[in-house]
Design an enzyme around this catalytic site. Structure first.
Site, short mmCIF file in Angstrom:
data_model
loop_
_atom_site.label_atom_id
_atom_site.label_comp_id
_atom_site.label_asym_id
_atom_site.label_seq_id
_atom_site.Cartn_x
_atom_site.Cartn_y
_atom_site.Cartn_z
N HIS A 1 0.84 -1.20 0.00
CA HIS A 1 0.00 0.00 0.00
C HIS A 1 0.88 1.26 0.00
O HIS A 1 0.75 2.13 -0.87
CB HIS A 1 -0.92 -0.02 1.23
CG HIS A 1 -1.84 1.14 1.31
ND1 HIS A 1 -3.15 1.08 0.90
CD2 HIS A 1 -1.66 2.42 1.75
CE1 HIS A 1 -3.73 2.25 1.07
NE2 HIS A 1 -2.84 3.09 1.60
N GLU A 2 1.78 1.33 0.96
CA GLU A 2 2.62 2.54 1.07
C GLU A 2 3.56 2.65 -0.14
O GLU A 2 3.84 3.76 -0.60
CB GLU A 2 3.41 2.55 2.38
CG GLU A 2 2.54 2.56 3.65
CD GLU A 2 1.48 3.66 3.71
OE1 GLU A 2 1.68 4.72 3.06
OE2 GLU A 2 0.44 3.46 4.38
N HIS B 1 1.77 4.35 -2.86
CA HIS B 1 1.87 5.81 -2.68
C HIS B 1 3.26 6.28 -3.12
O HIS B 1 3.42 7.30 -3.78
CB HIS B 1 1.67 6.19 -1.21
CG HIS B 1 0.24 6.16 -0.74
ND1 HIS B 1 -0.75 6.90 -1.34
CD2 HIS B 1 -0.35 5.51 0.30
CE1 HIS B 1 -1.91 6.70 -0.69
NE2 HIS B 1 -1.69 5.85 0.31
N GLU C 1 -4.67 7.72 -3.30
CA GLU C 1 -5.15 6.48 -2.71
C GLU C 1 -5.43 5.43 -3.79
O GLU C 1 -5.38 4.23 -3.51
CB GLU C 1 -6.39 6.77 -1.86
CG GLU C 1 -6.77 5.69 -0.87
CD GLU C 1 -5.74 5.43 0.23
OE1 GLU C 1 -4.81 6.26 0.42
OE2 GLU C 1 -5.85 4.39 0.89
#
Ligand code: ZN
Length: 499
Positions: free
Chosen positions: A267-268, A271, A297
């Site tokens: 997830h990070e 980003h 997101e």
């Protein structure tokens, strides 16, 4: 010197101070010794004040005006278009920053920093009444903020626009209604399809060192550049940009379940790939800045869910996971896949699966609109929350700690922020579909654990434009249509073979 060059110089100077503040804030979360906290807060406040003064100085307004007055027509000249887009976005930022009186900015900062502590205590004690006066005060300030910014239709729009430029209740509310109406009949079927998954079978011992090795291998394969970034561990995972070639991710390791850190890293890193994909020569200008939270997101969720929770991903990576974590040897890959894709309604947003997660957002979106409009009294929030929650999830809310006190957003004054999570989910599904349709052979790449062409497509259509287009325009250009629920609903149906 031309006004445009002066703006460019100022914009980069402000970015210099802001990115320096990011280094200090990152250090605060990772390695800073405890006793350094009070002075660190002072340093951060000094830098924020300095950046704010420079960004909102009267001459900046004059320079923007001067650029606007001599705006030439750019016939097929990309450089010219980018300059004009910079001027347009500088105007937006300048107006938003200068329309708020200093007194309001200070009052908001002070109130929310105090409210955060009271919220944490109230949540611990599950005592909403201890937080209610703070929420009341914050709502007053947030309404004032919206009035300063201005709006056409309703106050909430002005708040929403801070996180998702151009987003309005008039378009979001029907979108969220549609999503909820289509999720409602689907959820029982998703639950049934994954009912045999037993998460206990995944629990075991996963040494942190092995997790770090595996997570890094996955992040590298995604294309995260470790010569321009790193991963550290913190209580609350995040991704922060410190400069054009410096992006820091953090995660949290759970020694009983390696998937929480892994999906956190994916997830990070999603980003982070967005950040690393912004054009470095544009750093410090709108064209080198992320577009919106809903777009940011979309990148994290695409890598975490569309890629990370897919059968193709584990078809490639499971053997290596078993090598790193020998206890997985007794868990067949198909069972593992079902466990990490289990759909189960639950009380806490941050623990929700990717399908039910969006109902948590629907609930917050509805309630915060009413709070801002004054249609729901603060004292009635717990009852309203519990009633709507039970309607959406068919689960009673046992206490406010697991109900309306669970998130920190409202205590921080972040009204209008929640919807961007679901926009991210919908955008992710839609962008992923578009990439599959437009990049021949992409499916084979994903089966083989190769992500370079997926990343290249995202770079071109999402990362490199920076703030050149509005989020709605970017989605239309990249996928052919504005953000909708179709791709996400189809994705869920296909994934669980319910189509
Ligand atoms: Zn995120």
């Amino acid at each position: 010197m031309h006004a445009y060059d002066l703006l460019l110089q100022r914009s980069r100077e402000v970015a210099g101070y802001n990115s320096t503040a990011s280094v200090l804030a990152w250090d605060q979360e990772t390695y800073m010794p405890e006793k350094a906290a009070p002075y660190r807060a002072e340093q951060l406040a000094q830098l924020a004040g300095l950046a704010h003064r420079l960004a909102t100085a009267a001459e900046v307004g004059d320079w923007i005006k001067a650029c606007e007055d001599i705006m030439p027509a750019c016939a097929d000249d990309l450089e010219c278009e980018l300059r004009q887009a910079n001027v347009r976005e500088w105007r937006r930022d300048y107006d938003r920053a200068t329309k708020l009186p200093g007194r309001l900015v200070e009052d908001l900062a002070k109130t929310t920093s105090l409210a955060r502590e009271h919220w944490a205590k109230a949540r611990g004690a599950s005592d909403f009444s201890a937080f209610a006066p703070w929420l009341e005060k914050i709502l007053g300030l947030v309404r004032e903020q919206a009035d300063c910014w201005g709006y056409e239709d309703q106050r909430y729009d002005a708040l929403l626009d801070a996180y998702e430029p151009g987003a309005r209740v008039a378009t979001l509310a029907p979108l969220f209604d549609d999503l909820q109406a289509r999720l409602a009949p689907l959820l029982p079927r998703l639950r049934a399809a994954t009912a045999s998954a037993d998460p206990k079978r995944l629990e075991g011992s996963y040494p942190v060192a092995a997790q770090q090795r595996f997570d890094r291998r996955v992040a590298e394969s995604m294309g995260f550049d470790f010569e321009a970034g790193r991963i550290d561990s913190t209580v609350h995972p995040f991704c922060t940009e410190m400069g054009p070639r410096d992006c820091r991710l953090t995660t949290r390791y759970n020694e009983n379940d390696f998937t929480s850190a892994l999906f956190g890293v994916m997830h990070e890193a999603g980003h982070g790939l967005y950040t690393q994909g912004l054009r470095p020569e544009q750093f410090g200008t709108p064209m080198g800045t992320y577009l919106s939270l809903g777009i940011h997101e979309s990148q994290s969720r695409l890598w975490e869910n569309q890629v990370g929770r897919s059968r193709a991903f584990w078809g490639h990576w499971y053997a290596e996971a078993v090598e790193q974590f020998p206890r997985l040897a007794s868990l067949p890959q198909a069972d593992f896949w079902l466990i990490v894709n289990r759909v189960e309604p639950s009380l806490i947003r941050v623990e929700a699966d990717e399908a039910t997660y969006n109902l948590h957002i629907v609930l917050r979106f509805e309630l915060e609109q009413k709070l801002v409009a004054g249609d729901l009294a603060v004292s009635d929030l717990p009852a309203a929350w519990n009633a709507r929650f039970e309607e959406l999830f068919q689960i009673p809310v046992p206490d406010d700690r697991r109900g309306c006190l669970q998130d920190t957003h409202w205590a921080l004054g972040l009204f209008g922020y929640f919807p961007t999570y679901t926009l991210g989910t919908l955008n992710a599904a839609q962008l992923f579909d578009a990439a599959l349709a437009r990049v021949p052979g992409l499916e084979d790449d994903l089966q083989a654990g190769k992500y370079a062409r997926l990343l290249a497509w995202l770079r071109e259509h999402v990362h490199e434009p920076g703030r050149r287009f509005s989020p709605a325009e970017l989605m239309i250009r990249a996928t052919g249509s504005p953000t909708g629920a179709d791709a996400f609903i189809n994705y869920l149906q296909a994934k669980y073979a319910l189509a």
